[in-house]
Motif scaffolding. Structure first.
Motif, mmCIF file in Angstrom:
data_model
loop_
_atom_site.group_PDB
_atom_site.id
_atom_site.type_symbol
_atom_site.label_atom_id
_atom_site.label_comp_id
_atom_site.label_asym_id
_atom_site.label_seq_id
_atom_site.Cartn_x
_atom_site.Cartn_y
_atom_site.Cartn_z
ATOM 1 N N VAL A 319 0.840 -1.202 0.000
ATOM 2 C CA VAL A 319 0.000 0.000 0.000
ATOM 3 C C VAL A 319 0.876 1.254 0.000
ATOM 4 N N ALA A 320 1.956 1.221 0.761
ATOM 5 C CA ALA A 320 2.862 2.375 0.803
ATOM 6 C C ALA A 320 3.469 2.666 -0.563
ATOM 7 N N ARG A 321 3.580 1.633 -1.389
ATOM 8 C CA ARG A 321 4.176 1.821 -2.719
ATOM 9 C C ARG A 321 3.134 2.094 -3.797
ATOM 10 N N GLY A 322 1.873 2.313 -3.379
ATOM 11 C CA GLY A 322 0.901 2.821 -4.338
ATOM 12 C C GLY A 322 -0.361 2.027 -4.542
ATOM 13 N N ALA A 323 -0.460 0.825 -3.984
ATOM 14 C CA ALA A 323 -1.681 0.042 -4.160
ATOM 15 C C ALA A 323 -2.815 0.633 -3.328
ATOM 16 N N ALA A 324 -4.036 0.430 -3.775
ATOM 17 C CA ALA A 324 -5.206 0.872 -3.020
ATOM 18 C C ALA A 324 -5.546 -0.154 -1.950
ATOM 19 N N ILE A 325 -6.170 0.312 -0.863
ATOM 20 C CA ILE A 325 -6.596 -0.617 0.183
ATOM 21 C C ILE A 325 -7.547 -1.664 -0.398
ATOM 22 N N ALA A 326 -8.319 -1.282 -1.401
ATOM 23 C CA ALA A 326 -9.257 -2.217 -2.026
ATOM 24 C C ALA A 326 -8.545 -3.405 -2.667
ATOM 25 N N ASP A 327 -7.254 -3.260 -2.946
ATOM 26 C CA ASP A 327 -6.493 -4.355 -3.546
ATOM 27 C C ASP A 327 -5.928 -5.312 -2.496
ATOM 28 N N ILE A 328 -6.152 -5.008 -1.228
ATOM 29 C CA ILE A 328 -5.696 -5.853 -0.129
ATOM 30 C C ILE A 328 -6.915 -6.515 0.495
ATOM 31 N N ALA A 329 -6.859 -7.823 0.701
ATOM 32 C CA ALA A 329 -7.996 -8.526 1.292
ATOM 33 C C ALA A 329 -8.221 -8.061 2.730
ATOM 34 N N PRO A 330 -9.482 -7.983 3.176
ATOM 35 C CA PRO A 330 -9.738 -7.554 4.558
ATOM 36 C C PRO A 330 -9.267 -8.558 5.598
ATOM 37 N N TYR A 331 -9.109 -9.826 5.180
ATOM 38 C CA TYR A 331 -8.724 -10.864 6.138
ATOM 39 C C TYR A 331 -7.902 -11.930 5.439
ATOM 40 N N TYR A 332 -6.699 -12.159 5.964
ATOM 41 C CA TYR A 332 -5.846 -13.245 5.485
ATOM 42 C C TYR A 332 -5.747 -14.306 6.574
ATOM 43 N N ASN A 333 -6.140 -15.528 6.243
ATOM 44 C CA ASN A 333 -6.017 -16.649 7.168
ATOM 45 C C ASN A 333 -4.632 -17.255 6.983
ATOM 46 N N ASP A 334 -3.822 -17.225 8.040
ATOM 47 C CA ASP A 334 -2.415 -17.597 7.882
ATOM 48 C C ASP A 334 -2.199 -19.076 7.628
ATOM 49 N N SER A 335 -3.153 -19.939 8.009
ATOM 50 C CA SER A 335 -2.853 -21.372 7.936
ATOM 51 C C SER A 335 -4.001 -22.261 7.494
ATOM 52 N N GLY A 336 -5.172 -21.716 7.233
ATOM 53 C CA GLY A 336 -6.246 -22.537 6.695
ATOM 54 C C GLY A 336 -7.089 -23.287 7.705
ATOM 55 N N ASN A 337 -7.015 -22.928 8.996
ATOM 56 C CA ASN A 337 -7.884 -23.525 10.018
ATOM 57 C C ASN A 337 -7.802 -25.055 10.042
ATOM 58 N N GLN A 338 -6.608 -25.592 10.065
ATOM 59 C CA GLN A 338 -6.433 -27.040 10.004
ATOM 60 C C GLN A 338 -6.199 -27.634 11.392
ATOM 61 N N ILE A 339 -6.880 -28.737 11.659
ATOM 62 C CA ILE A 339 -6.715 -29.471 12.909
ATOM 63 C C ILE A 339 -5.642 -30.543 12.711
ATOM 64 N N ILE A 340 -4.758 -30.659 13.693
ATOM 65 C CA ILE A 340 -3.679 -31.645 13.641
ATOM 66 C C ILE A 340 -3.883 -32.658 14.758
ATOM 67 N N THR A 341 -3.931 -33.930 14.401
ATOM 68 C CA THR A 341 -3.990 -35.016 15.373
ATOM 69 C C THR A 341 -2.885 -36.018 15.034
ATOM 70 N N ARG A 342 -2.848 -37.109 15.756
ATOM 71 C CA ARG A 342 -1.802 -38.102 15.517
ATOM 72 C C ARG A 342 -1.898 -38.699 14.112
ATOM 73 N N GLN A 343 -3.104 -38.670 13.538
ATOM 74 C CA GLN A 343 -3.306 -39.262 12.215
ATOM 75 C C GLN A 343 -2.626 -38.463 11.103
ATOM 76 N N ASN A 344 -2.442 -37.154 11.297
ATOM 77 C CA ASN A 344 -1.867 -36.346 10.211
ATOM 78 C C ASN A 344 -0.702 -35.466 10.663
ATOM 79 N N VAL A 345 -0.175 -35.704 11.859
ATOM 80 C CA VAL A 345 0.847 -34.812 12.411
ATOM 81 C C VAL A 345 2.103 -34.751 11.546
ATOM 82 N N THR A 346 2.438 -35.828 10.859
ATOM 83 C CA THR A 346 3.653 -35.822 10.039
ATOM 84 C C THR A 346 3.507 -34.961 8.786
#
Length: 352
Positions: A319-346
């Motif tokens: 934004v500081a380099r010229g993009a409009a706020i409208a070009d930035i999403a209002p919310y970025y989910n950093d990891s996709g809301n994923q649950i980790i258990t022993r079945q998928n921990v690796t």
């Protein structure tokens, strides 16, 4: 320079996305992890957003950006700082980092002093307490300073607070619901008594993680939350809390910790007492993943603190380099809301 608008990404695309070189990632061969029914994968997926935004954050002129952390005495927040420092290298940023030491008044004073200094193009704020910080954020915006928020939304906003450019992190009420779903899965129909080790008592993150959890637990009348004690996201304090709670509630069935480091402290207390309660948590720390793999912890929720530091800093630079706020999403989910258990921990790698 204007950048393309960002759109929501399908879940399958989210699960195979990778981050920039040098950042810890989920493995590319990852299979579809368990996702709680009430934990939506909303928001633009952070790793994908970084790929789109980073080329537009670069420029010949160095930008002065201030990053306001709620503390640095925490490995999660230290990973956020590392992410911001990575963004500074990529985007030609002179980054100043401020540590509030979990004190709201200190953070307000730091923000106000930075406004008065008149040297900063943008602020990235990780609020100690989301509500009291609002007026200082508004003051910064009134002074034409770009404000990006991470880890906890400002005020009562679900994502981007009016006037700020974005929020990066999770919707904590949904995090609590996901933790509740893990508890329901771990205990089954019989359920039982539940102990909560929460974060900072007055923090909206703490309140939302507890409220979301309680909402899901109410689906089974056999589940009873018998205690909720704060431990300030501190492993040693969490150990002490559980040492006391298992004496008061020797027949408890599960511990819900608001962070993996507190879960580790709780497990230390349980092992010393010869107890084998189920434990669910939040954060996906290196220690947390080890505890899941060994069977000592049932599960956790995937958080990516490196991206929580990197992405809001990159967005501010764009934004500081010229993009409009409208070009930035209002919310970025950093990891996709994923649950980790022993079945998928690796399938996962920790960022803290």
């Amino acid at each position: 320079m204007m950048i393309p608008k960002l759109y929501k990404y399908p879940v399958l695309l989210m699960l195979v996305a990778t981050t920039l070189i040098g950042c810890a990632t989920t493995k590319t061969e990852q299979t579809t992890p368990t996702v709680a029914a009430e934990g939506p994968t909303d928001g633009v997926f952070g790793p994908d957003a970084l790929k789109k935004l980073t080329p537009s954050c670069r420029g010949d002129k160095a930008l002065n950006i201030a990053f306001f952390l709620n503390t640095q005495n925490n490995t999660f927040v230290q990973a956020m700082k590392s992410g911001a420092e990575q963004a500074a290298k990529e985007c030609n940023i002179k980054l100043d980092v401020f540590d509030a030491k979990f004190d709201t008044t200190t953070q307000i004073n730091q923000i106000e002093d930075a406004i008065t200094a008149g040297k900063y193009t943008a602020f990235v704020i990780q609020p100690v307490d989301s509500v009291p910080i609002v007026e200082s954020a508004k003051n910064a915006i009134d002074h034409k300073i770009i404000v990006s928020v991470t880890n906890s939304p400002l005020g009562d906003a679900a994502d981007r607070y009016p006037g700020t450019i974005t929020y990066v992190g999770h919707k904590e009420i949904e995090v609590g619901k996901q933790a509740g779903q893990m508890a329901l899965d771990a205990l089954g129909e019989k359920c039982g008594k539940i102990l909560i080790v929460s974060g900072l008592a007055a923090s909206p993150i703490t309140q939302n993680r507890t409220n979301g959890f309680a909402k899901n637990m109410s689906r089974n009348p056999n589940c009873k939350i018998v205690s909720d004690q704060p431990a300030d996201f501190d492993e040693g304090k969490a150990q002490s809390v559980i040492e006391n709670l298992i004496q008061a509630h020797p027949d408890a069935a599960l511990v819900y910790a608001h962070s993996d480091n507190m879960a580790s402290g709780a497990i230390t207390a349980l092992k010393a007492a010869g107890k084998q309660l189920k434990v669910v948590s939040v954060g996906a720390s290196e220690q947390g993943l080890k505890l899941i793999a060994s069977g000592e912890m049932y599960g956790t929720i995937y958080f990516r603190p490196f991206i929580q530091g990197q992405l809001p800093t990159v967005a501010a630079a764009v934004v500081a380099r010229g993009a409009a706020i409208a070009d930035i999403a209002p919310y970025y989910n950093d990891s996709g809301n994923q649950i980790i258990t022993r079945q998928n921990v690796t399938d996962f790698r920790a960022e803290w």
